[in-house]
Write a protein that holds these residues in place. Structure first.
Motif, mmCIF file in Angstrom:
data_model
loop_
_atom_site.group_PDB
_atom_site.id
_atom_site.type_symbol
_atom_site.label_atom_id
_atom_site.label_comp_id
_atom_site.label_asym_id
_atom_site.label_seq_id
_atom_site.Cartn_x
_atom_site.Cartn_y
_atom_site.Cartn_z
ATOM 1 N N THR A 1 -17.089 -13.390 12.877
ATOM 2 C CA THR A 1 -18.373 -12.889 13.309
ATOM 3 C C THR A 1 -18.226 -11.668 14.231
ATOM 4 O O THR A 1 -18.711 -10.309 14.099
ATOM 5 N N LEU A 2 -17.600 -11.927 15.361
ATOM 6 C CA LEU A 2 -17.390 -10.717 16.326
ATOM 7 C C LEU A 2 -16.592 -9.692 15.783
ATOM 8 O O LEU A 2 -16.641 -8.490 16.320
ATOM 9 N N SER A 3 -15.546 -9.808 14.872
ATOM 10 C CA SER A 3 -14.945 -8.945 14.247
ATOM 11 C C SER A 3 -15.730 -7.747 13.600
ATOM 12 O O SER A 3 -15.642 -6.628 13.651
ATOM 13 N N PHE A 4 -16.903 -8.555 12.779
ATOM 14 C CA PHE A 4 -17.903 -7.500 12.227
ATOM 15 C C PHE A 4 -18.543 -6.650 13.426
ATOM 16 O O PHE A 4 -18.588 -5.310 12.950
ATOM 17 N N PHE A 5 -18.750 -7.158 14.745
ATOM 18 C CA PHE A 5 -19.299 -6.181 15.900
ATOM 19 C C PHE A 5 -18.244 -5.192 15.972
ATOM 20 O O PHE A 5 -18.499 -3.889 16.426
#
Length: 380
Positions: free
Chosen positions: A323-327
């Motif tokens: 999820t933080l990779s999407f950021f």
């Protein structure tokens, strides 16, 4: 009766998913298709190709979301091992294109660095799950070593954009596993000091005769052009200058869909891939850009919610890091388009044209859904 029997067998494959998370993904893809239609008005077939990519992505997303975390844990080590082996093979006898050695022919031409975007967080989440009951400080050192190997091999190709994404995906796992912020703070201070020094001594260190350690000349040129795009207005600075002009010309409310002059007059380079945000911002303005950022924020918040409710440490770490990779994708892409970061070839998640990037993101979404689905099925 037969239909009812088949319905009962098939239904479990379509239930238990976080529908809100999927909704945000679908909305981003829909916005991406609309923007791509405008960005590729003179490139027939782009939208149709992207729709096929979207269909393939959803099939893979659904298939992976139906895999149990136990199966995914068993795949972690083999996938990481294969990825590292292929990266080493690329370094030894990979294909060279446009000065970069990133591909290898194994019957089909593949880019192994893409594998590591998924294999890296899988491997580290598996590692911390195995060490959960006896986690020590040196486990973080071991995890950083596992992360450093692929990042170093990818950076050497050179492919700084993918190296950043792989590093971020792995580092988020380590941080969520309990790495103290006190250890990260000195690194942040060093980066801040380095950035300040670059700005303060730009005219000296950006001279052609000045060599930068650990960086290639083209990477140095990208950073120096970022500091002052006008030093190479028809070369490396052209992308940033035209993108900023397009975004500024959109104003508050934008020029309207299909009415972006900078895009339609072909001033924006790579407008259907890395610089698609410039097309969107010109046509939908500041208000539309804020709405898009809020949509990304909703996706990230919902993904972190799914991660927080994971049934195991593996599920929480994997879902949280992806999820933080999407950021990271969104931050780096928009940052380079508006001139805050160097141009490193990172797509805007779920919006940029391209099959490989979209499929990789779809696999990541499927993994997040799988992690959240286990918790929901246990509760039910």
């Amino acid at each position: 009766m037969l239909i009812e029997t088949y319905s009962k067998r098939i239904k479990p494959f379509f239930t238990g998913f976080d529908r809100t998370f999927v909704l945000f993904v679908v909305l981003l893809i829909a916005v991406g298709i609309l923007t791509l239609y405008s960005a590729s008005f003179n490139m027939p077939g782009r939208v149709q190709d992207q729709l096929r990519n979207v269909l393939l992505t959803f099939v893979l997303m659904w298939g992976i979301a139906n895999l149990s975390p136990q199966i995914l844990m068993r795949l972690a080590v083999p996938l990481y091992t294969v990825g590292i082996s292929l990266l080493i093979a690329v370094a030894l006898f990979g294909l060279v294109r446009k000065g970069a050695q990133r591909w290898i022919n194994i019957g089909i031409v593949v880019q192994p660095s893409e594998i590591m975007k998924i294999a890296m967080p899988l491997m580290l989440a598996w590692y911390y799950q195995r060490r959960e009951s006896a986690l020590r400080w040196y486990d973080h050192i071991a995890a950083l070593a596992l992360l450093a190997i692929p990042v170093g091999l990818i950076a050497k190709q050179p492919d700084l954009g993918t190296a950043v994404l792989v590093f971020a995906a792995g580092f988020f796992v380590i941080y969520l596993a309990g790495l103290s912020f006190k250890l990260i703070l000195p690194i942040l201070l060093a980066v801040t000091i380095a950035a300040g020094s670059l700005i303060a001594f730009e005219h000296k260190i950006c001279q052609p005769q000045t060599q930068w350690p650990l960086l290639h000349d083209y990477q140095k040129h990208r950073i120096c052009t970022l500091l002052d795009p006008t030093t190479d207005p028809l070369g490396k600075g052209f992308h940033t200058i035209q993108a900023v002009i397009a975004i500024g010309s959109g104003g508050i409310f934008g020029k309207g869909w299909l009415k972006g002059t900078q895009a339609h007059l072909e001033f924006i380079p790579e407008r259907h891939t890395d610089f698609i945000f410039a097309v969107y911002a010109e046509e939908f303005g500041l208000v539309g850009s804020i709405a898009l950022l809020l949509l990304y924020l909703c996706l990230i918040v919902r993904g972190l919610y799914v991660a927080a409710n994971g049934a195991t440490l593996f599920a929480r770490l994997l879902a949280g890091s992806l999820t933080l990779s999407f950021f990271t994708y969104a931050f780096v892409n928009i940052g380079m388009v508006i001139g805050l970061l160097p141009v490193v070839g990172v797509p805007l998640p779920f919006m940029s044209y391209g099959g490989t990037a979209l499929v990789t993101l779809g696999i990541a979404v499927g993994l997040v859904l799988s992690m959240g689905r286990q918790k929901r099925l246990i509760q039910s």
